[in-house]
Design a protein around this motif. Structure first.
Motif, PDB file in Angstrom:
ATOM      1  N   GLU A  51       0.835  -1.217   0.000  1.00  0.00           N
ATOM      2  CA  GLU A  51       0.000   0.000   0.000  1.00  0.00           C
ATOM      3  C   GLU A  51       0.862   1.256   0.000  1.00  0.00           C
ATOM      4  O   GLU A  51       0.545   2.248  -0.653  1.00  0.00           O
ATOM      5  N   ALA A  52       1.989   1.197   0.731  1.00  0.00           N
ATOM      6  CA  ALA A  52       2.879   2.370   0.787  1.00  0.00           C
ATOM      7  C   ALA A  52       3.457   2.663  -0.603  1.00  0.00           C
ATOM      8  O   ALA A  52       3.600   3.824  -0.990  1.00  0.00           O
ATOM      9  N   ILE A  53       3.753   1.598  -1.359  1.00  0.00           N
ATOM     10  CA  ILE A  53       4.287   1.802  -2.719  1.00  0.00           C
ATOM     11  C   ILE A  53       3.230   2.492  -3.582  1.00  0.00           C
ATOM     12  O   ILE A  53       3.505   3.487  -4.266  1.00  0.00           O
ATOM     13  N   MET A 237      10.389  -9.998   1.434  1.00  0.00           N
ATOM     14  CA  MET A 237      10.498  -8.980   0.376  1.00  0.00           C
ATOM     15  C   MET A 237      11.772  -9.165  -0.445  1.00  0.00           C
ATOM     16  O   MET A 237      12.467  -8.185  -0.749  1.00  0.00           O
ATOM     17  N   THR A 238      12.060 -10.395  -0.847  1.00  0.00           N
ATOM     18  CA  THR A 238      13.342 -10.654  -1.532  1.00  0.00           C
ATOM     19  C   THR A 238      13.567  -9.731  -2.738  1.00  0.00           C
ATOM     20  O   THR A 238      14.645  -9.190  -2.917  1.00  0.00           O
ATOM     21  N   GLY A 239      12.529  -9.589  -3.570  1.00  0.00           N
ATOM     22  CA  GLY A 239      12.702  -8.854  -4.832  1.00  0.00           C
ATOM     23  C   GLY A 239      12.805  -7.351  -4.655  1.00  0.00           C
ATOM     24  O   GLY A 239      13.189  -6.637  -5.595  1.00  0.00           O
ATOM     25  N   HIS A 240      12.475  -6.855  -3.470  1.00  0.00           N
ATOM     26  CA  HIS A 240      12.602  -5.408  -3.264  1.00  0.00           C
ATOM     27  C   HIS A 240      14.061  -4.996  -3.105  1.00  0.00           C
ATOM     28  O   HIS A 240      14.403  -3.825  -3.246  1.00  0.00           O
ATOM     29  N   ARG A 241      14.911  -5.958  -2.779  1.00  0.00           N
ATOM     30  CA  ARG A 241      16.354  -5.752  -2.663  1.00  0.00           C
ATOM     31  C   ARG A 241      16.720  -4.639  -1.673  1.00  0.00           C
ATOM     32  O   ARG A 241      17.439  -3.683  -2.008  1.00  0.00           O
ATOM     33  N   VAL A 242      16.193  -4.749  -0.473  1.00  0.00           N
ATOM     34  CA  VAL A 242      16.612  -3.793   0.555  1.00  0.00           C
ATOM     35  C   VAL A 242      17.189  -4.555   1.740  1.00  0.00           C
ATOM     36  O   VAL A 242      16.612  -5.532   2.212  1.00  0.00           O
ATOM     37  N   GLY A 243      18.332  -4.127   2.187  1.00  0.00           N
ATOM     38  CA  GLY A 243      18.949  -4.682   3.384  1.00  0.00           C
ATOM     39  C   GLY A 243      19.508  -3.546   4.204  1.00  0.00           C
ATOM     40  O   GLY A 243      19.283  -2.376   3.883  1.00  0.00           O
ATOM     41  N   TRP A 244      20.220  -3.888   5.267  1.00  0.00           N
ATOM     42  CA  TRP A 244      20.860  -2.825   6.050  1.00  0.00           C
ATOM     43  C   TRP A 244      22.064  -3.372   6.790  1.00  0.00           C
ATOM     44  O   TRP A 244      22.236  -4.582   6.928  1.00  0.00           O
ATOM     45  N   MET A 245      22.879  -2.438   7.234  1.00  0.00           N
ATOM     46  CA  MET A 245      24.009  -2.764   8.102  1.00  0.00           C
ATOM     47  C   MET A 245      23.952  -1.853   9.310  1.00  0.00           C
ATOM     48  O   MET A 245      23.548  -0.687   9.186  1.00  0.00           O
ATOM     49  N   ILE A 246      24.355  -2.398  10.453  1.00  0.00           N
ATOM     50  CA  ILE A 246      24.623  -1.528  11.606  1.00  0.00           C
ATOM     51  C   ILE A 246      26.145  -1.527  11.737  1.00  0.00           C
ATOM     52  O   ILE A 246      26.765  -2.590  11.863  1.00  0.00           O
ATOM     53  N   ILE A 247      26.699  -0.335  11.686  1.00  0.00           N
ATOM     54  CA  ILE A 247      28.162  -0.260  11.611  1.00  0.00           C
ATOM     55  C   ILE A 247      28.721   0.594  12.751  1.00  0.00           C
ATOM     56  O   ILE A 247      28.034   1.489  13.259  1.00  0.00           O
ATOM     57  N   VAL A 263      26.787   2.563  -5.928  1.00  0.00           N
ATOM     58  CA  VAL A 263      25.372   2.460  -6.329  1.00  0.00           C
ATOM     59  C   VAL A 263      24.597   3.771  -6.185  1.00  0.00           C
ATOM     60  O   VAL A 263      23.417   3.827  -6.502  1.00  0.00           O
ATOM     61  N   ILE A 264      25.241   4.790  -5.639  1.00  0.00           N
ATOM     62  CA  ILE A 264      24.627   6.087  -5.317  1.00  0.00           C
ATOM     63  C   ILE A 264      23.582   5.920  -4.227  1.00  0.00           C
ATOM     64  O   ILE A 264      23.735   6.438  -3.125  1.00  0.00           O
ATOM     65  N   SER A 265      22.527   5.182  -4.513  1.00  0.00           N
ATOM     66  CA  SER A 265      21.555   4.945  -3.439  1.00  0.00           C
ATOM     67  C   SER A 265      20.729   3.708  -3.777  1.00  0.00           C
ATOM     68  O   SER A 265      20.749   3.231  -4.913  1.00  0.00           O
ATOM     69  N   VAL A 266      20.034   3.226  -2.765  1.00  0.00           N
ATOM     70  CA  VAL A 266      19.188   2.033  -2.900  1.00  0.00           C
ATOM     71  C   VAL A 266      17.849   2.480  -3.515  1.00  0.00           C
ATOM     72  O   VAL A 266      17.389   3.592  -3.225  1.00  0.00           O
ATOM     73  N   PRO A 267      17.207   1.657  -4.375  1.00  0.00           N
ATOM     74  CA  PRO A 267      15.954   2.095  -5.011  1.00  0.00           C
ATOM     75  C   PRO A 267      14.959   2.717  -4.013  1.00  0.00           C
ATOM     76  O   PRO A 267      14.633   2.109  -2.988  1.00  0.00           O
ATOM     77  N   THR A 268      14.527   3.905  -4.352  1.00  0.00           N
ATOM     78  CA  THR A 268      13.701   4.692  -3.428  1.00  0.00           C
ATOM     79  C   THR A 268      12.370   3.996  -3.118  1.00  0.00           C
ATOM     80  O   THR A 268      11.944   3.925  -1.962  1.00  0.00           O
ATOM     81  N   ILE A 269      11.741   3.462  -4.150  1.00  0.00           N
ATOM     82  CA  ILE A 269      10.422   2.864  -3.942  1.00  0.00           C
ATOM     83  C   ILE A 269      10.521   1.656  -3.000  1.00  0.00           C
ATOM     84  O   ILE A 269       9.645   1.423  -2.163  1.00  0.00           O
ATOM     85  N   SER A 270      11.626   0.933  -3.105  1.00  0.00           N
ATOM     86  CA  SER A 270      11.822  -0.215  -2.220  1.00  0.00           C
ATOM     87  C   SER A 270      12.065   0.236  -0.781  1.00  0.00           C
ATOM     88  O   SER A 270      11.645  -0.417   0.167  1.00  0.00           O
ATOM     89  N   GLN A 271      12.750   1.363  -0.637  1.00  0.00           N
ATOM     90  CA  GLN A 271      12.978   1.875   0.723  1.00  0.00           C
ATOM     91  C   GLN A 271      11.658   2.305   1.363  1.00  0.00           C
ATOM     92  O   GLN A 271      11.450   2.143   2.565  1.00  0.00           O
TER      93      GLN A 271
END
Ligand SMILES: Cc1ncc(COP(=O)(O)O)c(C=O)c1O
Length: 389
Positions: A51-53, A237-247, A263-271
């Motif tokens: 719905e958010a997309i 949400m495998t195909g959205h290709r969003v992950g994260w790191m805590i660093i 990559v400049i940035s991660v796809p906005t719609i997936s975020q």
């Protein structure tokens, strides 16, 4: 004259992807294949994420870049997730949004290590670590985690590695065994890494998918560990290709620059979808339902598959995999997977994808699919074992 090609580009393929391609070929011939090869939930993203997309699509901002570190609401939502699940206070500045966890560990390797450095991983373990390490000039050091030791990597084996590795990448719950390190085991390893100057990369992508055992986060012990996680598994949400790191703080700047340049940035719609998935209450209750389905699926396979097929099976306490010790049936897991696909219509992944020494004696089954698929797969494999062994 032949043009130059780098040695590092000669990587092993990801066997599971090869099996998927063969399965797709059979499906084109109208064969009905049970997909127990790929570690991918059969469900889609939580409703709130979809719905958010839809709601965001008409906003022009959705179609532009975000900051390289990720969208602020998503980084805040992820930090909040650590409070909710582990009671940890994480500064959102330490959250880096990535393209799946796959980009996370590639970035971690590039940021933490130099060519020739040695990084330990469990054997069996997730093969992409090994392949990627090769591509960036790192040497993989094996840390055994096999049946003889209940599939658990041991601190004493880590201590015995000589020379000491520069890093350790560890997944708990594990792919392919499903083993979950308890709090003390993970804390002991994390502390040893800190005390010995070994950079720990903790792959926590299967957190949330555990069956009656506790999970703990490496950051509970080691503030300097790098934690890698993703929306692919628990969040479906495998195909959205969003992950994260805590660093750790000292890596924020180098990782930000590396991301800007790669990559400049991660796809906005997936975020945007990921933000809804990790912050909306309705999404969280939907996801809990998936974990219950995985538990049911796991029990079907463990109860219905022949003992001879499961062998000295790994515990399957977390993630969605059964790592069956098929040594009583075959000593060639690639050939066995081929026969199961062609003759029993069940796609599985050969253990050779995960274990460089004994993988020929094991098969990995993913139970991330539907319960009906698991029931049918159990029937087909049981009949095949009866007729062929
Ligand atoms: C242990 C482990 N880490 C990382 C990944 C990569 O997942 P993604 O890039 O979709 O986050 C996988 C995928 O199967 C995995 O099993």
């Amino acid at each position: 004259m032949a043009l130059k090609r780098s040695d590092r580009s000669y990587l092993n393929s990801f066997m599971v992807m090869d099996v998927m391609a063969k399965a797709a070929e059979l499906e084109r011939m109208d064969r009905s294949i049970m997909h127990l090869e790929v570690g991918q939930p059969s469900t889609g993203a939580p409703k709130a994420a979809s719905e958010a997309i839809i709601a965001a699509l008409n906003d022009p901002a959705t179609h532009g870049y975000t900051l390289s570190t990720g969208m602020t609401p998503l980084r805040r939502g992820i930090a909040q997730h650590y409070k909710r699940w582990y009671d940890l206070d994480i500064d959102p500045e330490r959250v880096m949004v990535t393209v799946g966890s796959s980009m996370g560990f590639a970035m971690a390797f590039l940021t933490c290590f130099d060519v020739g450095d040695r990084v330990a991983m469990t054997n069996p373990g997730y093969s992409a670590y090994r392949n990627l390490m090769k591509s960036v000039g790192l040497e993989t050091v094996d840390l055994p985690a096999r049946a003889e030791q209940d599939w658990v990597p041991r601190l004493e084996d880590l201590e015995a590695l000589s020379p000491r590795p520069d890093g350790l990448i560890l997944a708990s719950p594990s792919n392919p065994t499903g083993v979950v390190l308890n709090k003390d085991e993970l804390a002991a390893i994390a502390k040893w890494c800190d005390d010995n100057g070994v950079r720990l990369i903790s792959d926590e992508i299967y957190h949330g998918i555990t069956f009656g055992v506790e999970q703990s986060c490496a950051l509970e012990t080691s503030p300097s560990a790098i934690v890698v996680n993703s929306f692919s598994k628990y969040f479906s949400m495998t195909g959205h290709r969003v992950g994260w790191m805590i660093i750790p703080e000292d890596l924020i700047d180098p990782l930000d620059r590396l991301t800007q340049n790669c990559v400049i940035s991660v796809p906005t719609i997936s975020q945007i979808a990921a933000t809804a998935a990790i912050t909306e209450e309705s999404a969280l209750s939907e996801l809990a339902g998936h974990v219950e389905r995985y538990r049911i699926n796991r029990d079907i396979l463990l109860n219905e598959l022949p003992e001879k097929f499961l062998g000295n099976v790994a515990p399957a306490e977390g993630a969605f995999y059964i790592y069956a010790d098929t040594s009583q049936i075959s000593n060639d897991s690639i050939a066995l997977a081929d026969r199961l696909l062609n003759e029993a219509n069940v796609a599985t992944t050969p253990g050779a994808d995960f274990d460089t020494e004994q993988g020929h004696l094991a098969i990995r089954l993913s139970f991330a699919g539907s319960t009906d698929e698991m029931k049918q797969a159990a029937k087909n494999i049981t009949a095949w074992v009866k007729n062929n062994t």
